[in-house]
Design a protein around this motif. Sequence first.
Motif, mmCIF file in Angstrom:
data_model
loop_
_atom_site.group_PDB
_atom_site.id
_atom_site.type_symbol
_atom_site.label_atom_id
_atom_site.label_comp_id
_atom_site.label_asym_id
_atom_site.label_seq_id
_atom_site.Cartn_x
_atom_site.Cartn_y
_atom_site.Cartn_z
ATOM 1 N N ARG A 241 0.966 -1.132 0.166
ATOM 2 C CA ARG A 241 -0.067 -0.071 -0.161
ATOM 3 C C ARG A 241 0.894 1.002 0.049
ATOM 4 O O ARG A 241 1.829 1.385 0.961
ATOM 5 C CB ARG A 241 -1.035 0.031 1.282
ATOM 6 C CG ARG A 241 -1.758 -1.218 1.211
ATOM 7 C CD ARG A 241 -2.809 -1.209 2.419
ATOM 8 N NE ARG A 241 -3.623 -2.484 2.458
ATOM 9 C CZ ARG A 241 -3.196 -3.539 3.050
ATOM 10 N NH1 ARG A 241 -2.075 -3.710 3.645
ATOM 11 N NH2 ARG A 241 -4.462 -4.476 2.886
ATOM 12 N N ARG B 33 5.475 3.790 2.076
ATOM 13 C CA ARG B 33 4.857 2.383 1.638
ATOM 14 C C ARG B 33 4.739 1.431 3.086
ATOM 15 O O ARG B 33 5.560 1.246 3.900
ATOM 16 C CB ARG B 33 6.201 1.716 0.722
ATOM 17 C CG ARG B 33 6.184 0.459 0.371
ATOM 18 C CD ARG B 33 7.084 0.117 -0.691
ATOM 19 N NE ARG B 33 8.213 0.324 -0.280
ATOM 20 C CZ ARG B 33 9.563 0.129 -0.864
ATOM 21 N NH1 ARG B 33 9.283 -0.258 -2.111
ATOM 22 N NH2 ARG B 33 10.759 0.413 -0.532
ATOM 23 N N SER C 226 1.292 5.779 -0.527
ATOM 24 C CA SER C 226 0.905 7.107 -0.783
ATOM 25 C C SER C 226 1.784 8.131 -1.086
ATOM 26 O O SER C 226 2.890 7.597 -0.879
ATOM 27 C CB SER C 226 -0.074 7.444 0.636
ATOM 28 O OG SER C 226 0.791 7.419 1.518
#
Length: 422
Positions: free
Chosen positions: A342, A368, A344
Amino acid sequence: MRTQRISFVNRQGERLAARLELPEDERPLAYAIFAHCFTCTKDLTAVVQISRALSSRRIAVLRFDFSGLGESEGEFSATTFSSEVTDVLAAARYLEESYQAPQLLIGHSLGGAAVLAAAAEIPSVRGVVSIAAPFRPAHLRGLLGASAARIEKEGEATVEIAGRSFTIRKELLEDLEAQQPEVTLQRLNAALLVLHSPKDEIVPISNAAEIYRAAQHPKSFVSLDPADHLMSEHRDSRYAGELIAAWAGRYLSQSEPELLTAEPAPRLDNRVTAHTFAGAFRTEIFANGYPLVADEPLSYGGGNEGPSPYEYLLAALGACTGMTVQMYAKRKGWPLEEAVVRLSHRKVHADDCRDCPEPGAKIDLIERELELIGELDEDQRQRLVEIAEHCPVHRTITGEVRVTTRLKEETGASGGEGAQEK
């Protein structure tokens, strides 16, 4: 996609202007023909949008101007429905002789009726798509209003259609009346997709119902609500193009074993390409034969039709991270079942950045999170986190990267046969 200017000769010896929409690497899985509506041209927005949507799915599309329209030779007043059908047959013959016999026919409005009539004469056709097509070609007579009576009485008349003047002869009306759509549809030896909008005020959707009832299976019907007759909104024509591509995949020979095992032809261009058109941020991407779409959120002036460029960057890093840790775990024989990454991205103040050109500058921060699913001990988990830091994309974006840009040289500027457009 790549657009080639081409031309071919019809039965009357007239040269018809056309464009061939090809996938970026010019390796289509199948070829299609697009027949435009009455008095329209190959460059109608909906025709271009649908053709390009198909080419992005590796279906090459030949869109052409009927005789006497657009850039094609011929006299429009001499046009009949039967002559339009023979123009479709000429396009099919050209494709078969120069590239590959067409497997898909697509027609809009009266062009839809024309491809339905032509399909039985083209053995290679496996699928036919009618878009906003009339069941009876003679439906056009009603659209001419009082002019139809004048044409029959005087033999011809000049009528105004969409702000343009066209001379129409009695022979066209007689030819339209002579058509037998029930017989035509019974002869159709191909799968049929009927697309029509209930909001169509030019050709009511009841025509689609009649086409569907008269045809044999396999056949499908999809509503194009809320599109108008010409599909003037880009989103409507793109939707139609995506629908056609998905439907056609079931019937075209692109899935046959001999094509899957054939020796691949040399690619013209295997780079990742991105096409951004005027008026929006929506970008069509072609990467190793796979079509993708990028866009910006509505809040940034985009249409929110795909991930943003930064989201694709995060996707690349996430995919590379997952692949790298799985590859390492497999080599070690570790029980890693799944790797979930995941990510951002945001801009942060870089107070400790010695290389920043000015105080208060911001740097890019990518966060991460790595989830490792499987019966791994703590040492194995920590080692995989270390390995994640060394994935190739990670090394690329954190290392020294140089991007060079050059302007592509113009080719085919004269617009002659075979010239390419972008």
